[in-house]
Design an enzyme around this catalytic site. Structure first.
Site, PDB file in Angstrom:
ATOM      1  N   CYS A 177      49.175  50.721 -92.227  1.00  0.00           N
ATOM      2  CA  CYS A 177      50.132  51.181 -91.795  1.00  0.00           C
ATOM      3  C   CYS A 177      51.183  49.901 -91.000  1.00  0.00           C
ATOM      4  O   CYS A 177      50.929  49.913 -90.096  1.00  0.00           O
ATOM      5  CB  CYS A 177      49.902  52.347 -90.911  1.00  0.00           C
ATOM      6  SG  CYS A 177      51.620  52.777 -90.142  1.00  0.00           S
ATOM      7  N   CYS A 217      52.971  51.201 -87.969  1.00  0.00           N
ATOM      8  CA  CYS A 217      52.203  51.341 -86.815  1.00  0.00           C
ATOM      9  C   CYS A 217      51.756  50.286 -86.153  1.00  0.00           C
ATOM     10  O   CYS A 217      51.906  49.789 -84.883  1.00  0.00           O
ATOM     11  CB  CYS A 217      50.965  51.937 -87.158  1.00  0.00           C
ATOM     12  SG  CYS A 217      51.000  53.636 -88.412  1.00  0.00           S
ATOM     13  N   ASP A 218      51.236  49.175 -87.047  1.00  0.00           N
ATOM     14  CA  ASP A 218      50.874  47.776 -86.559  1.00  0.00           C
ATOM     15  C   ASP A 218      51.298  46.687 -86.578  1.00  0.00           C
ATOM     16  O   ASP A 218      51.026  45.588 -86.150  1.00  0.00           O
ATOM     17  CB  ASP A 218      49.255  47.806 -87.205  1.00  0.00           C
ATOM     18  CG  ASP A 218      48.521  49.271 -87.004  1.00  0.00           C
ATOM     19  OD1 ASP A 218      48.556  49.542 -85.943  1.00  0.00           O
ATOM     20  OD2 ASP A 218      47.792  49.209 -87.866  1.00  0.00           O
TER      21      ASP A 218
END
Ligand code: NDP
Length: 321
Positions: free
Chosen positions: A134, A137-138
């Site tokens: 992701c 997200c990261d």
């Protein structure tokens, strides 16, 4: 025990849309949110192709809008994961976190799909330490660093573009000599000077001392010009597709070889997993919507549309009882 008319499993576009429709049909739906609130869409950066948002929309905002709309029409949200079902009885039984039992006249399955991994050992070794599925997200952790994205589809291109906005350099590791993504996404990748596409490369292993620091790749494996290549990277992002989250239902409903739920013709009605006299039989009261039943389109707008269909069909079924 909780008795409900319409139980919806999943909180992506399919689940929320089903809840809006079921709520407006006075079914007082209960929606079990599952492990990823807002579904897969919340792992993308920006949604540009959902009608009604001419300037694009942040996926969290869009999913929150859908949720509030479902709430407005009387949906009850339950935070938790469905751990067990029994669809052999009526009403259907659904357990949340093994303890809370819900009995429902109709169940709408909208459990979506999850990211696939390559299956190499070092992927597990470095999970959370440089390996991610992701970018949204990261990606933030890799500002001004070098990363690789695996895959050549729309997701991979989208993630590579997003990461290029944060990172110093982005490699795309693509196993074919071409990208599978839509033309517009391909052009964005190919015109981005920070992205280097490594066509016809596969990942053999990730290397590093406690965290990802590099990847060993192979170029044109088995061909006369086969060659090894090492790249120095800080992050390794998977974007090679998804598998449907349907394992929980396998004893009761029919799925295809990849695990996607098979629905009847143009409806969202599920079949029983066991065939009788070589014929598929409908399993009354169980409906499937969104990516868990869609190996073809896998789009938020399509998932939302099938969520609406599922709720309309569930309403008709409940009224027939
Ligand atoms: P896709 O299935 O379209 O693409 C997967 C990519 O990963 C392909 O390039 C595939 O290679 C590659 N791949 C698969 N397995 C491996 C492996 N073991 N090793 C190396 N590479 C591998 O998945 P996406 O998630 O990209 O997209 C799914 C759907 O969602 C598509 O319909 C897409 O159009 C849609 N989508 C739309 C978006 C948008 O419109 N904004 C954004 C994101 C997705 P190969 O080509 O060789 O099979």
């Amino acid at each position: 025990m909780n008795k409900v008319k319409c139980l919806i499993i999943g909180s992506g576009p399919a689940g929320y849309t089903a809840a809006i429709y079921a709520g407006r049909a006075n079914l007082a739906p209960v929606l079990i949110e599952g492990p990823q609130l807002g579904g897969q869409l919340t792992t993308t950066t920006e949604v540009e192709n959902f009608p009604g948002y001419p300037d694009g929309v942040d996926p969290f905002t869009m999913m929150d809008d859908m949720r509030r709309q479902a709430e407005r029409f009387g949906t009850t949200f339950v935070s938790g994961i469905v751990t067990k079902v029994d669809f052999s009885v009526s009403p259907k039984k659904v357990w949340v976190e093994d303890t809370d039992l819900y009995e429902a006249d109709a169940v709408i399955i909208a459990t979506g799909a999850s990211a696939k991994y390559l299956g190499i050992e070092s992927e597990r070794t470095y999970k959370g330490r440089g390996v991610s599925a992701c970018a949204t997200c990261d990606g933030f952790f890799y500002r001004k660093k070098t990363v690789a994205v695996v895959g050549g589809g729309d997701t991979a291109c989208e993630e590579a573009n997003y990461l290029a906005g944060l990172c110093e350099k982005v490699y795309m590791i693509v196993r074919k000599p071409f990208l599978r993504a839509s033309e517009i996404m391909q052009q964005r990748v190919l015109n981005n000077p920070k992205i280097e596409v490594l066509f016809e490369h596969n990942t053999l292993q990730l290397t590093g001392d406690g965290k990802v620091q590099g990847a060993d790749l192979i170029y044109r494996k088995g061909e006369p010009d086969e060659a090894m290549k090492h790249i120095d990277i800080d992050g390794f992002f998977l974007a090679i597709g998804h598998h449907p989250n349907t394992e929980l239902f396998k004893d009761y409903i029919a799925r295809d070889a990849e695990g996607y739920i098979i629905t009847e013709g143009n409806s969202t009605q599920c079949y029983k997993s066991q065939m009788s006299n070589d014929k598929c039989q409908i399993l009354p009261g169980i409906f499937a919507a969104g990516d868990c039943a869609d190996p073809h389109y896998r789009q938020a707008i399509v998932a939302a549309g099938s969520g609406a269909k599922a709720a309309i069909e569930a309403d008709k079924y409940i009224k027939s009882l």
